[in-house]
Enzyme design. Structure first.
Site, PDB file in Angstrom:
ATOM      1  N   ASP A 137     -14.674  20.180  -9.316  1.00 49.24           N
ATOM      2  CA  ASP A 137     -14.340  19.634 -10.644  1.00 49.24           C
ATOM      3  C   ASP A 137     -15.256  20.186 -11.738  1.00 49.24           C
ATOM      4  O   ASP A 137     -14.971  20.001 -12.923  1.00 49.24           O
ATOM      5  CB  ASP A 137     -14.437  18.099 -10.631  1.00 49.24           C
ATOM      6  CG  ASP A 137     -13.394  17.487  -9.720  1.00 49.24           C
ATOM      7  OD1 ASP A 137     -12.430  18.175  -9.375  1.00 49.24           O
ATOM      8  OD2 ASP A 137     -13.562  16.303  -9.354  1.00 49.24           O
TER       9      ASP A 137
ATOM     10  N   ARG B  10      -7.105  11.962 -19.888  1.00 44.33           N
ATOM     11  CA  ARG B  10      -6.990  11.301 -18.573  1.00 44.33           C
ATOM     12  C   ARG B  10      -8.361  11.093 -17.944  1.00 44.33           C
ATOM     13  O   ARG B  10      -8.511  10.254 -17.051  1.00 44.33           O
ATOM     14  CB  ARG B  10      -6.136  12.152 -17.623  1.00 44.33           C
ATOM     15  CG  ARG B  10      -4.654  12.093 -17.917  1.00 44.33           C
ATOM     16  CD  ARG B  10      -3.862  12.745 -16.805  1.00 44.33           C
ATOM     17  NE  ARG B  10      -4.397  12.329 -15.527  1.00 44.33           N
ATOM     18  CZ  ARG B  10      -4.396  13.082 -14.430  1.00 44.33           C
ATOM     19  NH1 ARG B  10      -3.882  14.274 -14.454  1.00 44.33           N
ATOM     20  NH2 ARG B  10      -4.889  12.621 -13.312  1.00 44.33           N
TER      21      ARG B  10
END
Ligand code: EPU
Length: 421
Positions: free
Chosen positions: A307, A398
Protein backbone atom coordinates in the site's frame (compact mmCIF):
# COMPACT_ATOMS: atom_id res chain seq x y z
CA UNK A 1 -23.04 15.65 -13.85
CA UNK A 2 -20.49 17.62 -11.79
CA UNK A 3 -17.50 15.84 -10.32
CA UNK A 4 -14.90 17.02 -7.84
CA UNK A 5 -11.24 17.25 -8.83
CA UNK A 6 -8.20 18.02 -6.69
CA UNK A 7 -5.84 20.70 -7.99
CA UNK A 8 -2.30 21.25 -6.71
CA UNK A 9 0.18 23.98 -7.59
CA UNK A 10 3.44 22.23 -6.75
CA UNK A 11 6.56 23.62 -5.17
CA UNK A 12 5.43 24.84 -1.75
CA UNK A 13 7.52 23.93 1.28
CA UNK A 14 5.45 22.14 3.91
CA UNK A 15 5.77 22.62 7.66
CA UNK A 16 3.65 21.67 10.66
CA UNK A 17 1.94 18.69 12.30
CA UNK A 18 -0.38 15.97 11.03
CA UNK A 19 -2.49 13.91 13.43
CA UNK A 20 -2.91 10.43 12.02
CA UNK A 21 -6.40 8.87 12.01
CA UNK A 22 -7.51 5.34 12.84
CA UNK A 23 -6.43 2.60 10.42
CA UNK A 24 -8.76 2.10 7.47
CA UNK A 25 -7.90 -1.57 7.11
CA UNK A 26 -8.58 -2.21 10.81
CA UNK A 27 -11.79 -0.22 10.81
CA UNK A 28 -13.19 -1.96 7.74
CA UNK A 29 -12.79 -5.34 9.45
CA UNK A 30 -13.83 -4.30 12.96
CA UNK A 31 -17.09 -2.61 11.84
CA UNK A 32 -18.37 -5.89 10.30
CA UNK A 33 -17.03 -7.75 13.37
CA UNK A 34 -19.45 -5.80 15.60
CA UNK A 35 -22.17 -8.03 14.12
CA UNK A 36 -20.82 -10.81 16.31
CA UNK A 37 -21.49 -8.98 19.58
CA UNK A 38 -24.75 -9.65 21.39
CA UNK A 39 -24.66 -6.28 23.20
CA UNK A 40 -23.79 -2.69 22.25
CA UNK A 41 -20.27 -1.86 21.08
CA UNK A 42 -18.49 1.49 20.82
CA UNK A 43 -15.61 2.01 18.40
CA UNK A 44 -13.36 5.01 18.84
CA UNK A 45 -10.78 6.60 16.57
CA UNK A 46 -12.40 5.68 13.27
CA UNK A 47 -11.11 7.44 10.17
CA UNK A 48 -13.59 9.84 8.49
CA UNK A 49 -13.64 8.08 5.13
CA UNK A 50 -16.32 6.89 2.75
CA UNK A 51 -15.50 3.17 3.27
CA UNK A 52 -16.52 3.56 6.95
CA UNK A 53 -19.81 5.23 5.94
CA UNK A 54 -20.57 2.43 3.45
CA UNK A 55 -19.98 -0.29 6.06
CA UNK A 56 -22.09 1.52 8.66
CA UNK A 57 -24.89 1.68 6.14
CA UNK A 58 -24.49 -2.09 5.52
CA UNK A 59 -24.90 -2.66 9.27
CA UNK A 60 -28.15 -0.68 9.08
CA UNK A 61 -29.33 -2.96 6.26
CA UNK A 62 -29.12 -5.73 8.89
CA UNK A 63 -31.39 -3.76 11.24
CA UNK A 64 -28.47 -2.82 13.49
CA UNK A 65 -28.83 0.56 15.22
CA UNK A 66 -25.80 2.75 14.58
CA UNK A 67 -24.71 6.26 15.50
CA UNK A 68 -21.63 7.66 13.80
CA UNK A 69 -20.48 10.78 15.58
CA UNK A 70 -17.22 12.06 14.14
CA UNK A 71 -14.68 9.34 14.86
CA UNK A 72 -16.90 7.38 17.28
CA UNK A 73 -19.39 4.73 16.24
CA UNK A 74 -22.01 3.24 18.56
CA UNK A 75 -23.46 -0.05 17.36
CA UNK A 76 -26.45 -1.77 18.92
CA UNK A 77 -26.75 -5.19 17.27
CA UNK A 78 -29.44 -6.53 19.62
CA UNK A 79 -32.21 -6.36 16.96
CA UNK A 80 -30.02 -7.72 14.14
CA UNK A 81 -31.70 -9.55 11.25
CA UNK A 82 -29.66 -11.72 8.92
CA UNK A 83 -30.89 -10.10 5.69
CA UNK A 84 -29.27 -10.98 2.36
CA UNK A 85 -26.67 -8.40 1.34
CA UNK A 86 -26.35 -8.77 -2.41
CA UNK A 87 -26.44 -5.06 -3.14
CA UNK A 88 -24.27 -2.41 -4.78
CA UNK A 89 -22.81 -1.30 -1.44
CA UNK A 90 -21.15 -4.70 -1.02
CA UNK A 91 -19.74 -4.45 -4.50
CA UNK A 92 -18.37 -0.96 -3.87
CA UNK A 93 -15.70 -2.06 -1.42
CA UNK A 94 -13.46 -5.04 -0.91
CA UNK A 95 -13.81 -5.19 2.85
CA UNK A 96 -17.50 -6.05 2.63
CA UNK A 97 -16.22 -9.65 2.46
CA UNK A 98 -15.74 -9.47 6.24
CA UNK A 99 -19.53 -9.60 6.47
CA UNK A 100 -19.15 -13.25 5.37
CA UNK A 101 -17.02 -14.36 8.32
CA UNK A 102 -19.00 -12.26 10.80
CA UNK A 103 -22.47 -13.42 9.64
CA UNK A 104 -21.31 -17.02 9.29
CA UNK A 105 -19.96 -16.91 12.85
CA UNK A 106 -23.10 -15.30 14.25
CA UNK A 107 -25.86 -17.04 12.22
CA UNK A 108 -24.10 -19.97 10.48
CA UNK A 109 -25.46 -18.50 7.27
CA UNK A 110 -25.09 -15.54 4.95
CA UNK A 111 -26.09 -14.47 1.47
CA UNK A 112 -23.89 -11.71 0.15
CA UNK A 113 -22.85 -9.95 -3.07
CA UNK A 114 -19.39 -10.48 -4.51
CA UNK A 115 -16.73 -8.10 -3.13
CA UNK A 116 -15.40 -5.21 -5.23
CA UNK A 117 -12.53 -2.88 -4.36
CA UNK A 118 -9.63 -1.15 -6.09
CA UNK A 119 -8.71 -2.58 -9.52
CA UNK A 120 -5.32 -4.10 -8.67
CA UNK A 121 -5.59 -7.16 -10.93
CA UNK A 122 -7.06 -10.50 -9.87
CA UNK A 123 -8.07 -10.59 -6.20
CA UNK A 124 -9.41 -14.08 -5.52
CA UNK A 125 -10.95 -15.12 -2.18
CA UNK A 126 -10.20 -18.83 -2.47
CA UNK A 127 -8.32 -18.88 0.86
CA UNK A 128 -11.32 -17.36 2.68
CA UNK A 129 -13.53 -20.04 1.13
CA UNK A 130 -11.04 -22.78 1.97
CA UNK A 131 -11.15 -21.65 5.60
CA UNK A 132 -14.96 -21.49 5.78
CA UNK A 133 -15.20 -24.98 4.24
CA UNK A 134 -12.65 -26.36 6.72
CA UNK A 135 -14.89 -25.06 9.52
CA UNK A 136 -17.83 -27.00 8.03
CA UNK A 137 -19.54 -24.49 5.75
CA UNK A 138 -20.85 -25.17 2.27
CA UNK A 139 -20.64 -22.51 -0.39
CA UNK A 140 -23.19 -22.02 -3.15
CA UNK A 141 -21.58 -19.98 -5.94
CA UNK A 142 -24.22 -20.79 -8.57
CA UNK A 143 -25.36 -17.14 -8.72
CA UNK A 144 -23.18 -14.80 -10.76
CA UNK A 145 -23.77 -11.89 -8.41
CA UNK A 146 -23.91 -13.35 -4.91
CA UNK A 147 -22.71 -16.18 -2.72
CA UNK A 148 -24.56 -18.27 -0.15
CA UNK A 149 -22.48 -19.65 2.71
CA UNK A 150 -24.02 -21.86 5.39
CA UNK A 151 -23.21 -24.50 7.96
CA UNK A 152 -25.24 -26.74 10.28
CA UNK A 153 -22.37 -26.51 12.75
CA UNK A 154 -19.05 -24.71 12.68
CA UNK A 155 -16.32 -26.93 14.10
CA UNK A 156 -12.74 -25.78 14.79
CA UNK A 157 -10.08 -27.02 12.35
CA UNK A 158 -6.40 -26.71 11.43
CA UNK A 159 -6.14 -24.42 8.41
CA UNK A 160 -2.91 -23.83 6.51
CA UNK A 161 -3.17 -20.82 4.21
CA UNK A 162 -1.52 -21.39 0.82
CA UNK A 163 -1.00 -17.62 0.52
CA UNK A 164 -0.40 -15.16 3.35
CA UNK A 165 -3.63 -13.18 3.19
CA UNK A 166 -4.80 -10.43 5.52
CA UNK A 167 -8.41 -10.85 4.43
CA UNK A 168 -8.49 -14.64 4.72
CA UNK A 169 -6.76 -14.59 8.13
CA UNK A 170 -9.29 -12.11 9.52
CA UNK A 171 -12.33 -13.73 7.90
CA UNK A 172 -11.42 -17.18 9.23
CA UNK A 173 -10.69 -15.70 12.66
CA UNK A 174 -14.18 -14.13 12.68
CA UNK A 175 -16.02 -17.35 11.84
CA UNK A 176 -13.80 -19.52 14.07
CA UNK A 177 -14.53 -17.30 17.08
CA UNK A 178 -17.98 -18.90 17.21
CA UNK A 179 -16.98 -22.42 16.09
CA UNK A 180 -16.98 -25.39 18.47
CA UNK A 181 -13.47 -26.18 19.72
CA UNK A 182 -10.09 -24.95 18.58
CA UNK A 183 -9.05 -23.54 15.20
CA UNK A 184 -5.41 -23.07 14.28
CA UNK A 185 -4.53 -20.82 11.33
CA UNK A 186 -1.02 -21.55 10.04
CA UNK A 187 0.83 -19.20 7.66
CA UNK A 188 -1.42 -16.44 8.97
CA UNK A 189 -0.90 -12.78 8.04
CA UNK A 190 1.02 -10.81 10.70
CA UNK A 191 -0.17 -7.31 9.78
CA UNK A 192 -0.94 -4.96 12.72
CA UNK A 193 -4.56 -4.77 11.51
CA UNK A 194 -4.93 -8.54 12.11
CA UNK A 195 -3.73 -7.97 15.68
CA UNK A 196 -6.18 -5.09 16.14
CA UNK A 197 -9.11 -7.26 15.01
CA UNK A 198 -8.00 -10.07 17.36
CA UNK A 199 -7.76 -7.59 20.24
CA UNK A 200 -11.24 -6.30 19.44
CA UNK A 201 -12.71 -9.82 19.34
CA UNK A 202 -10.95 -10.66 22.62
CA UNK A 203 -12.50 -7.53 24.15
CA UNK A 204 -15.89 -9.11 23.26
CA UNK A 205 -14.91 -12.31 25.07
CA UNK A 206 -13.25 -14.28 22.25
CA UNK A 207 -10.22 -16.47 23.00
CA UNK A 208 -7.64 -15.70 20.33
CA UNK A 209 -3.90 -16.00 20.85
CA UNK A 210 -0.90 -15.64 18.57
CA UNK A 211 -2.19 -12.78 16.39
CA UNK A 212 0.85 -10.99 14.97
CA UNK A 213 2.66 -14.32 14.47
CA UNK A 214 2.18 -16.85 11.69
CA UNK A 215 0.19 -19.22 13.96
CA UNK A 216 -3.11 -17.99 15.38
CA UNK A 217 -5.15 -20.13 17.80
CA UNK A 218 -8.83 -19.50 18.30
CA UNK A 219 -10.85 -21.30 20.94
CA UNK A 220 -14.51 -20.92 19.97
CA UNK A 221 -16.93 -19.36 22.47
CA UNK A 222 -20.76 -19.58 22.52
CA UNK A 223 -21.44 -15.87 23.17
CA UNK A 224 -19.79 -12.51 22.70
CA UNK A 225 -20.66 -9.47 24.79
CA UNK A 226 -20.27 -5.74 24.10
CA UNK A 227 -17.15 -3.61 24.47
CA UNK A 228 -15.41 -0.31 23.77
CA UNK A 229 -12.42 -0.40 21.44
CA UNK A 230 -10.01 2.15 19.98
CA UNK A 231 -8.73 1.58 16.42
CA UNK A 232 -4.93 1.61 15.93
CA UNK A 233 -3.36 4.48 13.93
CA UNK A 234 -3.24 4.11 10.15
CA UNK A 235 0.32 3.17 9.17
CA UNK A 236 -0.45 3.70 5.48
CA UNK A 237 -1.89 7.18 6.00
CA UNK A 238 1.13 7.99 8.21
CA UNK A 239 3.47 6.54 5.59
CA UNK A 240 1.87 8.63 2.85
CA UNK A 241 2.46 11.82 4.87
CA UNK A 242 6.06 10.69 5.53
CA UNK A 243 6.56 10.42 1.75
CA UNK A 244 4.96 13.85 1.28
CA UNK A 245 7.25 15.36 3.94
CA UNK A 246 10.27 13.69 2.33
CA UNK A 247 9.31 15.30 -0.99
CA UNK A 248 8.68 18.83 0.24
CA UNK A 249 8.73 19.05 4.02
CA UNK A 250 10.91 21.59 5.75
CA UNK A 251 9.87 19.87 8.99
CA UNK A 252 6.68 17.82 9.36
CA UNK A 253 5.66 16.05 12.56
CA UNK A 254 3.52 12.99 11.96
CA UNK A 255 1.81 12.39 15.27
CA UNK A 256 -0.31 9.70 16.92
CA UNK A 257 1.40 6.75 15.24
CA UNK A 258 3.01 3.49 16.34
CA UNK A 259 6.61 4.03 15.12
CA UNK A 260 7.30 0.27 15.15
CA UNK A 261 4.63 -0.16 12.41
CA UNK A 262 6.48 2.43 10.31
CA UNK A 263 9.87 0.69 10.40
CA UNK A 264 9.82 -0.93 6.92
CA UNK A 265 9.16 2.53 5.43
CA UNK A 266 11.41 4.48 7.83
CA UNK A 267 14.37 2.26 6.96
CA UNK A 268 13.79 2.75 3.22
CA UNK A 269 13.36 6.51 3.53
CA UNK A 270 16.59 6.73 5.54
CA UNK A 271 18.35 4.72 2.78
CA UNK A 272 17.17 7.41 0.37
CA UNK A 273 18.70 10.02 2.67
CA UNK A 274 15.55 11.44 4.29
CA UNK A 275 16.11 12.86 7.79
CA UNK A 276 13.77 11.18 10.29
CA UNK A 277 13.60 11.62 14.05
CA UNK A 278 11.52 8.97 15.82
CA UNK A 279 9.73 9.64 19.13
CA UNK A 280 7.40 7.50 21.28
CA UNK A 281 4.33 8.12 19.12
CA UNK A 282 5.54 10.43 16.37
CA UNK A 283 8.15 10.95 13.68
CA UNK A 284 9.57 14.24 12.43
CA UNK A 285 10.47 14.13 8.75
CA UNK A 286 12.67 16.65 6.91
CA UNK A 287 13.31 16.65 3.20
CA UNK A 288 17.02 16.54 2.42
CA UNK A 289 17.53 16.20 -1.32
CA UNK A 290 19.14 15.06 -3.54
CA UNK A 291 18.36 11.46 -2.61
CA UNK A 292 20.20 8.21 -3.25
CA UNK A 293 18.52 5.78 -5.62
CA UNK A 294 17.08 2.71 -3.85
CA UNK A 295 15.41 -0.57 -4.77
CA UNK A 296 12.12 -1.55 -3.16
CA UNK A 297 10.32 -4.90 -3.07
CA UNK A 298 6.86 -5.18 -1.54
CA UNK A 299 6.31 -8.04 0.88
CA UNK A 300 3.84 -9.08 3.55
CA UNK A 301 4.33 -7.47 6.98
CA UNK A 302 6.93 -6.76 8.32
CA UNK A 303 8.21 -6.29 4.75
CA UNK A 304 7.66 -3.13 2.74
CA UNK A 305 3.87 -2.59 2.43
CA UNK A 306 2.33 -2.85 -1.03
CA UNK A 307 0.00 0.00 0.00
CA UNK A 308 3.03 2.34 0.24
CA UNK A 309 4.62 1.25 -3.03
CA UNK A 310 2.67 3.83 -5.05
CA UNK A 311 3.01 6.75 -2.57
CA UNK A 312 6.82 6.34 -2.27
CA UNK A 313 7.42 6.06 -6.04
CA UNK A 314 7.43 9.84 -6.82
CA UNK A 315 10.32 10.29 -4.34
CA UNK A 316 12.47 8.16 -6.60
CA UNK A 317 12.32 10.86 -9.32
CA UNK A 318 14.31 12.97 -6.84
CA UNK A 319 17.13 10.40 -6.59
CA UNK A 320 20.55 10.57 -8.21
CA UNK A 321 20.14 7.49 -10.41
CA UNK A 322 17.67 4.78 -11.47
CA UNK A 323 15.59 2.96 -8.82
CA UNK A 324 13.60 -0.26 -9.15
CA UNK A 325 10.28 -1.03 -7.46
CA UNK A 326 9.15 -4.65 -7.52
CA UNK A 327 5.58 -5.54 -6.57
CA UNK A 328 5.06 -9.08 -5.30
CA UNK A 329 1.55 -8.83 -3.81
CA UNK A 330 -0.49 -7.26 -6.63
CA UNK A 331 1.42 -7.65 -9.89
CA UNK A 332 -0.80 -5.15 -11.69
CA UNK A 333 -0.55 -2.37 -9.11
CA UNK A 334 1.13 -0.05 -11.59
CA UNK A 335 -1.74 2.04 -12.97
CA UNK A 336 -0.03 5.17 -11.60
CA UNK A 337 2.86 4.68 -14.06
CA UNK A 338 0.97 6.00 -17.09
CA UNK A 339 -0.20 9.01 -15.09
CA UNK A 340 3.33 9.83 -13.87
CA UNK A 341 4.51 9.62 -17.49
CA UNK A 342 1.96 12.34 -18.32
CA UNK A 343 3.79 14.47 -15.72
CA UNK A 344 7.09 13.92 -17.61
CA UNK A 345 8.22 11.25 -15.14
CA UNK A 346 10.79 8.83 -16.57
CA UNK A 347 9.09 5.66 -15.37
CA UNK A 348 8.24 2.35 -17.01
CA UNK A 349 6.80 -0.90 -15.64
CA UNK A 350 7.38 -4.37 -16.93
CA UNK A 351 6.57 -7.77 -15.41
CA UNK A 352 6.00 -6.52 -11.88
CA UNK A 353 8.90 -4.07 -11.69
CA UNK A 354 8.89 -0.32 -12.24
CA UNK A 355 12.07 1.51 -13.26
CA UNK A 356 12.22 5.14 -12.16
CA UNK A 357 14.85 7.60 -13.38
CA UNK A 358 15.64 11.11 -12.11
CA UNK A 359 13.06 13.52 -13.59
CA UNK A 360 11.64 17.00 -13.19
CA UNK A 361 7.87 16.51 -12.95
CA UNK A 362 5.43 18.93 -14.58
CA UNK A 363 1.76 19.30 -13.66
CA UNK A 364 -0.74 17.49 -15.89
CA UNK A 365 -4.32 16.18 -15.92
CA UNK A 366 -4.12 12.76 -14.28
CA UNK A 367 -6.54 10.03 -13.12
CA UNK A 368 -6.55 8.24 -9.77
CA UNK A 369 -7.23 4.65 -10.88
CA UNK A 370 -7.27 3.43 -7.26
CA UNK A 371 -6.79 4.70 -3.72
CA UNK A 372 -3.00 4.50 -3.41
CA UNK A 373 -2.47 5.57 -7.03
CA UNK A 374 -4.38 8.70 -6.02
CA UNK A 375 -2.06 9.19 -3.02
CA UNK A 376 0.92 8.77 -5.36
CA UNK A 377 -0.40 11.51 -7.68
CA UNK A 378 -0.84 13.86 -4.71
CA UNK A 379 2.78 13.28 -3.64
CA UNK A 380 3.92 13.91 -7.23
CA UNK A 381 1.72 17.00 -7.70
CA UNK A 382 3.09 18.60 -4.54
CA UNK A 383 6.59 18.96 -6.01
CA UNK A 384 5.81 19.12 -9.75
CA UNK A 385 6.08 22.40 -11.65
CA UNK A 386 2.74 24.12 -12.37
CA UNK A 387 -0.73 22.77 -11.69
CA UNK A 388 -1.70 19.10 -11.46
CA UNK A 389 -5.40 18.20 -11.75
CA UNK A 390 -6.42 14.85 -10.29
CA UNK A 391 -9.63 13.20 -11.49
CA UNK A 392 -11.51 10.25 -9.89
CA UNK A 393 -10.80 11.59 -6.40
CA UNK A 394 -13.56 9.51 -4.81
CA UNK A 395 -10.94 6.74 -4.69
CA UNK A 396 -8.77 8.99 -2.52
CA UNK A 397 -11.65 9.87 -0.17
CA UNK A 398 -12.19 6.13 0.43
CA UNK A 399 -9.00 6.04 2.47
CA UNK A 400 -7.70 9.46 3.51
CA UNK A 401 -9.50 11.64 6.08
CA UNK A 402 -9.68 15.33 5.02
CA UNK A 403 -6.50 15.06 2.95
CA UNK A 404 -6.96 18.37 1.12
CA UNK A 405 -7.53 20.32 4.36
CA UNK A 406 -4.60 18.58 6.08
CA UNK A 407 -2.21 19.46 3.26
CA UNK A 408 -3.49 23.05 3.13
CA UNK A 409 -2.72 23.37 6.84
CA UNK A 410 0.85 22.26 6.12
CA UNK A 411 1.20 25.04 3.53
CA UNK A 412 0.37 23.21 0.29
CA UNK A 413 -1.33 25.11 -2.54
CA UNK A 414 -4.11 22.55 -2.98
CA UNK A 415 -7.83 22.96 -3.54
CA UNK A 416 -10.87 21.16 -4.92
CA UNK A 417 -13.06 22.25 -7.83
CA UNK A 418 -16.37 21.00 -9.15
CA UNK A 419 -16.22 20.43 -12.90
CA UNK A 420 -18.74 19.17 -15.44
CA UNK A 421 -17.94 15.54 -16.24
N1 EPU B 1 -5.03 -13.82 -2.34
C1 EPU B 1 -5.39 -14.99 -2.95
N2 EPU B 1 -6.44 -15.68 -2.44
C2 EPU B 1 -7.14 -15.26 -1.37
C3 EPU B 1 -6.77 -14.06 -0.74
C4 EPU B 1 -5.69 -13.36 -1.25
O1 EPU B 1 -4.78 -15.40 -3.94
O2 EPU B 1 -8.08 -15.94 -0.96
C5 EPU B 1 -3.88 -13.06 -2.84
C6 EPU B 1 -4.28 -11.68 -3.33
O3 EPU B 1 -4.73 -11.70 -4.66
C7 EPU B 1 -2.99 -10.92 -3.17
C8 EPU B 1 -2.38 -11.54 -1.90
O4 EPU B 1 -3.00 -12.81 -1.76
O5 EPU B 1 -2.13 -11.16 -4.25
C9 EPU B 1 -2.58 -10.76 -0.64
O6 EPU B 1 -3.96 -10.43 -0.49
P1 EPU B 1 -4.63 -10.13 0.92
O7 EPU B 1 -5.74 -11.08 1.11
O8 EPU B 1 -3.58 -10.03 1.97
O9 EPU B 1 -5.23 -8.71 0.65
P2 EPU B 1 -6.62 -8.18 1.08
O10 EPU B 1 -6.97 -8.69 2.42
O11 EPU B 1 -7.61 -8.34 -0.02
C10 EPU B 1 -5.69 -6.13 2.38
C11 EPU B 1 -5.89 -4.66 2.30
C12 EPU B 1 -5.19 -4.09 1.08
C13 EPU B 1 -3.72 -4.46 1.15
C14 EPU B 1 -3.55 -5.98 1.31
C15 EPU B 1 -2.11 -6.40 1.49
C16 EPU B 1 -8.06 -4.43 3.28
C17 EPU B 1 -9.49 -4.12 3.10
N3 EPU B 1 -7.31 -4.39 2.21
O12 EPU B 1 -6.28 -6.65 1.20
O13 EPU B 1 -5.34 -2.70 1.17
O14 EPU B 1 -3.08 -4.02 -0.01
O15 EPU B 1 -4.30 -6.44 2.45
O16 EPU B 1 -1.57 -5.81 2.62
O17 EPU B 1 -7.61 -4.67 4.40
C18 EPU B 1 -5.44 -0.49 0.39
O18 EPU B 1 -5.61 -0.15 1.57
O19 EPU B 1 -5.20 0.32 -0.55
C19 EPU B 1 -5.50 -1.92 0.06
C20 EPU B 1 -5.68 -2.38 -1.17
Amino acid sequence: MAQEVIKIRGGQTLKGRVDINGAKNSAVAIIPATIMAEAPVTLEGLPKISDVETLVSLLEDLNIKTELNGTTLSVDPTQIQNAPLPNNKVESLRASYYMMGALLGRFKKCVIGLPGGCPLGPRPIDQHIKGFKALGATIDESSLTSMKIEADRLVGANIYLDIVSVGATINIMLAATRAEGQTIIENAAKEPEVVDVANFLNSLGAKISGAGTSTIKILGVPHLHGSRHSIIPDRIEAGTYMCIAAACGEEVMIDNIIPKHMEPLTVKLKELGVKIETGDDYVIVKSSQPYQSVDIKTLVYPGFATDLQQPITPLLFLANGPSFVTETIYLERFKHVKELQKMNGLITADRGTATIKPSQLTGAEVYASDLRAGACLIVAGLFANDVTTIYNVTHIYRGYTDIVKTLKNLGADIWTEQIEA
